[in-house]
Enzyme design. Sequence first.
Site, mmCIF file in Angstrom:
data_model
loop_
_atom_site.group_PDB
_atom_site.id
_atom_site.type_symbol
_atom_site.label_atom_id
_atom_site.label_comp_id
_atom_site.label_asym_id
_atom_site.label_seq_id
_atom_site.Cartn_x
_atom_site.Cartn_y
_atom_site.Cartn_z
ATOM 1 N N TYR A 138 38.404 67.136 32.583
ATOM 2 C CA TYR A 138 37.775 68.266 31.665
ATOM 3 C C TYR A 138 36.526 69.147 32.579
ATOM 4 O O TYR A 138 35.527 68.498 32.958
ATOM 5 C CB TYR A 138 37.129 67.690 30.660
ATOM 6 C CG TYR A 138 36.624 68.755 29.380
ATOM 7 C CD1 TYR A 138 36.645 70.050 29.538
ATOM 8 C CD2 TYR A 138 36.021 67.963 28.322
ATOM 9 C CE1 TYR A 138 36.286 70.742 28.567
ATOM 10 C CE2 TYR A 138 35.620 68.942 27.206
ATOM 11 C CZ TYR A 138 35.710 70.462 27.428
ATOM 12 O OH TYR A 138 35.551 71.294 26.375
ATOM 13 N N LYS A 166 41.852 70.091 31.229
ATOM 14 C CA LYS A 166 41.327 70.998 30.106
ATOM 15 C C LYS A 166 40.320 71.698 30.807
ATOM 16 O O LYS A 166 39.308 71.503 31.186
ATOM 17 C CB LYS A 166 40.761 70.214 28.971
ATOM 18 C CG LYS A 166 40.087 71.059 27.988
ATOM 19 C CD LYS A 166 39.324 70.234 26.747
ATOM 20 C CE LYS A 166 38.214 71.038 26.048
ATOM 21 N NZ LYS A 166 38.425 72.265 25.992
HETATM 22 C C1 MN9 Z 1 31.797 75.890 25.836
HETATM 23 C C2 MN9 Z 1 32.864 75.284 24.715
HETATM 24 O O1 MN9 Z 1 32.277 74.409 23.971
HETATM 25 N N1 MN9 Z 1 34.006 75.595 24.973
HETATM 26 C C3 MN9 Z 1 34.942 75.127 24.011
HETATM 27 C C4 MN9 Z 1 35.780 74.236 24.587
HETATM 28 O O2 MN9 Z 1 36.494 74.738 25.642
HETATM 29 C C5 MN9 Z 1 35.703 76.121 23.232
HETATM 30 O O3 MN9 Z 1 36.507 75.733 22.457
HETATM 31 C C6 MN9 Z 1 34.462 77.099 22.521
HETATM 32 O O4 MN9 Z 1 33.802 76.153 21.428
HETATM 33 C C7 MN9 Z 1 35.074 78.064 21.905
HETATM 34 O O5 MN9 Z 1 35.884 78.944 22.479
HETATM 35 C C8 MN9 Z 1 33.994 78.973 21.061
HETATM 36 O O6 MN9 Z 1 33.146 79.703 21.963
HETATM 37 C C1 PYR Z 2 35.390 72.183 22.301
HETATM 38 C C2 PYR Z 2 36.069 71.194 23.076
HETATM 39 O O1 PYR Z 2 37.177 71.053 23.568
HETATM 40 C C3 PYR Z 2 35.185 69.812 22.828
HETATM 41 O O2 PYR Z 2 34.847 69.705 21.958
HETATM 42 O O3 PYR Z 2 35.152 69.235 23.726
#
Ligand code: MN9
Ligand code: PYR
Length: 307
Positions: A138, A166
């Site tokens: 991740y 990811k």
């Molecule tokens: C920084 C963060 O939490 N990123 C999430 C995972 O990649 C995204 O899914 C965000 O929640 C989403 O893009 C909203 O800004």
């Molecule tokens: C948003 C996401 O990928 C997480 O919950 O880690």
Amino acid sequence: MTKLDKYKGVIPAFYACYDDEGNISPERIQMLAKHYLEVGVKGLYVGGSSGECIYQTVEERKLVLENVMEAVGGKMTIIAHVAAPSTQQSIELAQHAESLGVDALAAIPPIYFRLPEAAIAAYWNDIMDSTDLDFIVYNIPGTTGYALTPTLLKQLVKNDKVIGVKNSSMPVQDIYLFKNNIKDDFIVFNGPDEQFVGGRVMGADGGIGGTYGAMPELFLAADHAIRHNNMDLAREIQYRINDIIFSFFECEGNMYDVIKLILAKRDLNIGRARKPLQPATEADRAKIDAIAANINAAVAQYKPVYA
Ligand SMILES: CC(=O)N[C@H](C=O)[C@@H](O)[C@H](O)[C@H](O)CO
Ligand SMILES: CC(=O)C(=O)O
């Protein structure tokens, strides 16, 4: 059908489900998991940021995963995020996840201390060595302060368990770096929901996202449009998604609390976000009503794209 097809699609990051006192609610976990099964998403990503993992104990995190597996295990792809403050706790969560029969593990780099890359690699390898499960690295530099390099990734993929990344960094071109020239049959999940379509065009095989759970139908519609090469429609849906996400950020409360209040309006009451995530304010309430109505309208408009 390849071994990795089960990961290719729309995978919501599962939200923390609490009762009205703020304790883990097995009933609400099972209700929400079954809801996503009915909606038709590919899988669930359990215990990540959206799962408020860093505000939960190891025992609570085990209870969450047990209930997700009881509700939908075997019916959808389940990725368990197991990173915890220490390697020992992360391994405990990984082995517990394996005993429940999840499909894959994922982990952010070690938290809090800025450790050298060798320590980060050792952390991920220690988790991988503790089970036989597929493993997803991740990369989320905005919150962890560490940006994965293709050099380290090439080293990590020497371990066959690594099946993908990811990627939640903002540059869409990073997807190219992690997709191209790493190894055959390698998965990249798009992270930033605001550029789901852009990430897919750059080569992401699917996405894992924190806002999918609030409007999975819109991501399924965008996914369908992309798969059918209807790029004008894909972009139109992405713009609609972004208007909604940006409206979450106009609230004073934390996005997860806002999303939970929106879900509650759809008979999906999963409690509130845990502090220190800020609760939505009174002033947010009217905005939340309007956002919920906007999501309903967008879902009514775009669900026919795939349903
Ligand atoms: C920084 C963060 O939490 N990123 C999430 C995972 O990649 C995204 O899914 C965000 O929640 C989403 O893009 C909203 O800004
Ligand atoms: C948003 C996401 O990928 C997480 O919950 O880690």
